[in-house]
Write an enzyme that holds these catalytic residues in place. Sequence first.
Site, PDB file in Angstrom:
ATOM      1  N   GLY A  35       0.802  -1.224   0.000  1.00  0.00           N
ATOM      2  CA  GLY A  35       0.000   0.000   0.000  1.00  0.00           C
ATOM      3  C   GLY A  35       0.830   1.266   0.000  1.00  0.00           C
ATOM      4  O   GLY A  35       2.009   1.239  -0.319  1.00  0.00           O
ATOM      5  N   LEU A  72       0.343   3.608  -2.138  1.00  0.00           N
ATOM      6  CA  LEU A  72       0.680   3.367  -3.546  1.00  0.00           C
ATOM      7  C   LEU A  72       1.193   4.626  -4.231  1.00  0.00           C
ATOM      8  O   LEU A  72       0.741   5.728  -3.954  1.00  0.00           O
ATOM      9  CB  LEU A  72      -0.553   2.836  -4.286  1.00  0.00           C
ATOM     10  CG  LEU A  72      -1.131   1.537  -3.719  1.00  0.00           C
ATOM     11  CD1 LEU A  72      -2.379   1.131  -4.503  1.00  0.00           C
ATOM     12  CD2 LEU A  72      -0.100   0.408  -3.753  1.00  0.00           C
ATOM     13  N   HIS A  73       2.137   4.412  -5.142  1.00  0.00           N
ATOM     14  CA  HIS A  73       2.690   5.510  -5.948  1.00  0.00           C
ATOM     15  C   HIS A  73       2.814   5.032  -7.395  1.00  0.00           C
ATOM     16  O   HIS A  73       2.443   3.888  -7.708  1.00  0.00           O
ATOM     17  CB  HIS A  73       4.034   5.966  -5.362  1.00  0.00           C
ATOM     18  CG  HIS A  73       5.008   4.841  -5.128  1.00  0.00           C
ATOM     19  ND1 HIS A  73       5.516   4.068  -6.149  1.00  0.00           N
ATOM     20  CD2 HIS A  73       5.546   4.349  -3.982  1.00  0.00           C
ATOM     21  CE1 HIS A  73       6.347   3.171  -5.650  1.00  0.00           C
ATOM     22  NE2 HIS A  73       6.367   3.300  -4.335  1.00  0.00           N
ATOM     23  N   GLY A  99       5.200   3.977  -9.063  1.00  0.00           N
ATOM     24  CA  GLY A  99       5.977   2.743  -9.248  1.00  0.00           C
ATOM     25  C   GLY A  99       5.063   1.526  -9.158  1.00  0.00           C
ATOM     26  O   GLY A  99       5.111   0.626 -10.005  1.00  0.00           O
ATOM     27  N   HIS A 100       4.192   1.534  -8.123  1.00  0.00           N
ATOM     28  CA  HIS A 100       3.221   0.441  -8.002  1.00  0.00           C
ATOM     29  C   HIS A 100       2.297   0.430  -9.231  1.00  0.00           C
ATOM     30  O   HIS A 100       1.957  -0.640  -9.750  1.00  0.00           O
ATOM     31  CB  HIS A 100       2.338   0.630  -6.760  1.00  0.00           C
ATOM     32  CG  HIS A 100       3.070   0.567  -5.445  1.00  0.00           C
ATOM     33  ND1 HIS A 100       3.206   1.653  -4.631  1.00  0.00           N
ATOM     34  CD2 HIS A 100       3.685  -0.464  -4.812  1.00  0.00           C
ATOM     35  CE1 HIS A 100       3.863   1.299  -3.532  1.00  0.00           C
ATOM     36  NE2 HIS A 100       4.173   0.024  -3.618  1.00  0.00           N
ATOM     37  N   GLN A 109      11.902  -3.851 -10.065  1.00  0.00           N
ATOM     38  CA  GLN A 109      13.362  -3.960 -10.088  1.00  0.00           C
ATOM     39  C   GLN A 109      13.993  -3.154  -8.942  1.00  0.00           C
ATOM     40  O   GLN A 109      15.120  -3.407  -8.540  1.00  0.00           O
ATOM     41  CB  GLN A 109      13.855  -3.401 -11.420  1.00  0.00           C
ATOM     42  CG  GLN A 109      15.251  -3.780 -11.773  1.00  0.00           C
ATOM     43  CD  GLN A 109      15.613  -3.291 -13.160  1.00  0.00           C
ATOM     44  OE1 GLN A 109      15.529  -2.106 -13.461  1.00  0.00           O
ATOM     45  NE2 GLN A 109      15.998  -4.204 -14.008  1.00  0.00           N
ATOM     46  N   LYS A 110      13.227  -2.200  -8.430  1.00  0.00           N
ATOM     47  CA  LYS A 110      13.680  -1.399  -7.285  1.00  0.00           C
ATOM     48  C   LYS A 110      14.147  -2.308  -6.141  1.00  0.00           C
ATOM     49  O   LYS A 110      15.112  -2.010  -5.458  1.00  0.00           O
ATOM     50  CB  LYS A 110      12.507  -0.520  -6.854  1.00  0.00           C
ATOM     51  CG  LYS A 110      12.497  -0.035  -5.446  1.00  0.00           C
ATOM     52  CD  LYS A 110      13.164   1.285  -5.362  1.00  0.00           C
ATOM     53  CE  LYS A 110      13.113   1.960  -4.019  1.00  0.00           C
ATOM     54  NZ  LYS A 110      12.760   1.189  -2.874  1.00  0.00           N
ATOM     55  N   ASP A 111      13.428  -3.413  -5.929  1.00  0.00           N
ATOM     56  CA  ASP A 111      13.795  -4.367  -4.882  1.00  0.00           C
ATOM     57  C   ASP A 111      14.449  -5.578  -5.547  1.00  0.00           C
ATOM     58  O   ASP A 111      13.875  -6.667  -5.618  1.00  0.00           O
ATOM     59  CB  ASP A 111      12.544  -4.768  -4.085  1.00  0.00           C
ATOM     60  CG  ASP A 111      11.947  -3.567  -3.384  1.00  0.00           C
ATOM     61  OD1 ASP A 111      12.507  -3.126  -2.389  1.00  0.00           O
ATOM     62  OD2 ASP A 111      10.920  -3.034  -3.867  1.00  0.00           O
ATOM     63  N   GLN A 114      14.964  -8.852  -3.738  1.00  0.00           N
ATOM     64  CA  GLN A 114      13.654  -9.493  -3.543  1.00  0.00           C
ATOM     65  C   GLN A 114      13.261 -10.263  -4.803  1.00  0.00           C
ATOM     66  O   GLN A 114      12.748 -11.380  -4.737  1.00  0.00           O
ATOM     67  CB  GLN A 114      12.615  -8.426  -3.198  1.00  0.00           C
ATOM     68  CG  GLN A 114      11.187  -8.923  -3.193  1.00  0.00           C
ATOM     69  CD  GLN A 114      10.244  -7.916  -2.582  1.00  0.00           C
ATOM     70  OE1 GLN A 114      10.173  -7.757  -1.382  1.00  0.00           O
ATOM     71  NE2 GLN A 114       9.511  -7.210  -3.439  1.00  0.00           N
TER      72      GLN A 114
HETATM   73  P1  AMP Z   1       6.019  -2.400  -1.636  1.00  0.00           P
HETATM   74  O1  AMP Z   1       4.634  -1.865  -1.521  1.00  0.00           O
HETATM   75  O2  AMP Z   1       7.081  -1.413  -1.308  1.00  0.00           O
HETATM   76  O3  AMP Z   1       6.198  -3.738  -0.970  1.00  0.00           O
HETATM   77  O4  AMP Z   1       6.228  -2.688  -3.175  1.00  0.00           O
HETATM   78  C1  AMP Z   1       5.351  -3.484  -3.912  1.00  0.00           C
HETATM   79  C2  AMP Z   1       5.957  -3.744  -5.255  1.00  0.00           C
HETATM   80  O5  AMP Z   1       6.178  -2.497  -5.917  1.00  0.00           O
HETATM   81  C3  AMP Z   1       7.316  -4.443  -5.170  1.00  0.00           C
HETATM   82  O6  AMP Z   1       7.397  -5.412  -6.197  1.00  0.00           O
HETATM   83  C4  AMP Z   1       8.277  -3.311  -5.385  1.00  0.00           C
HETATM   84  O7  AMP Z   1       9.513  -3.726  -5.937  1.00  0.00           O
HETATM   85  C5  AMP Z   1       7.513  -2.457  -6.374  1.00  0.00           C
HETATM   86  N1  AMP Z   1       8.021  -1.070  -6.351  1.00  0.00           N
HETATM   87  C6  AMP Z   1       8.244  -0.297  -5.265  1.00  0.00           C
HETATM   88  N2  AMP Z   1       8.771   0.895  -5.636  1.00  0.00           N
HETATM   89  C7  AMP Z   1       8.899   0.856  -6.990  1.00  0.00           C
HETATM   90  C8  AMP Z   1       9.395   1.775  -7.962  1.00  0.00           C
HETATM   91  N3  AMP Z   1       9.874   2.968  -7.630  1.00  0.00           N
HETATM   92  N4  AMP Z   1       9.360   1.399  -9.265  1.00  0.00           N
HETATM   93  C9  AMP Z   1       8.887   0.167  -9.625  1.00  0.00           C
HETATM   94  N5  AMP Z   1       8.397  -0.733  -8.745  1.00  0.00           N
HETATM   95  C10 AMP Z   1       8.416  -0.411  -7.455  1.00  0.00           C
END
Ligand code: AMP
Length: 282
Positions: free
Chosen positions: A31, A33-34, A36-37, A148-150, A153
């Site tokens: 959550g 969310l931005h 990237g999500h 790819q940020k993570d 992971q």
């Molecule tokens: P999180 O909510 O941080 O657990 O992220 C959920 C998914 O969004 C994970 O697969 C992250 O790698 C991906 N994510 C987070 N930040 C970015 C970003 N800046 N660009 C692309 N994917 C992202």
Amino acid sequence: MQVFNTGAEWQKNWLQALQTKKSIGFVPTMGALHEGHLDLIRASKKSTDLTVVSIFVNPIQFNNSEDFEKYPILTDQDLKLLEKENVDFVFLPSAESVYPEKPRLSFNFGELETVLEGAFRPGHFSGVGVIVSKLFNIIRPHQSFFGQKDLQQVAIIKRMVADLSFPVEITVVPTRREGDGLALSSRNMRLSSSEREKALLLFNNLTHAKNELMKGEKWLAVRNQITQVFEAEPLAKLEYFELVDPETFLVYSEFDPTKKSSICVASYIGNIRLIDNLPIIP
Ligand code: AMP
């Protein structure tokens, strides 16, 4: 958009009817969310018939209780964003329904978790492995999307899917950045304005390092110089700045331009821990 709160609801009401007729894309998130999500969600919508997004702040992947307690929760705003993206299903479970009991199982990803994030966040990848396995077993997606940020992971999820034969295809989506290069992250909203400025140290030094390597500079000399840049900044506390194989996470001590590699960084900026990486493709 259908919101559901338990795996049983999903399986009884939708999964049985959909699974053989439609391809199911799945985007797990925590959550806040931005864009990237949203890139992950758009990638899913492009290549699958139905997109399921989960929002769950997974307690067992946090090795730092303050990070967990302060993790932003913006469910109403998230649901509006997802509605706008025409997401089909949102899985919004409670911690009690995901973990009626504390799981006994833990994952050990071997050498993949002895370095970088694995070394600095003990237990983190095991917690990620448990929740992603659970979510895959609940949702049963055909394809699932990760950022790819993570990068580490991604490596552990791919390993887990291969080792346990999960019937799901993993797709990796490039990192979305702000105009100045800062990788989007839910944690960025906790940065003060001066910390936000200093957060650019991560991306700027990744690009600087990549440029230096391209010019033929030696990796260890580049890393040394960058470590000093971080040391000189009182708001920053560098945890690692490493050159690795993006799949095995073998840490390189020399740059080989004929091999795929990634430069990975983790640093605190104030109290907020940020990570980023930059691929170098031969
Ligand atoms: P999180 O909510 O941080 O657990 O992220 C959920 C998914 O969004 C994970 O697969 C992250 O790698 C991906 N994510 C987070 N930040 C970015 C970003 N800046 N660009 C692309 N994917 C992202």
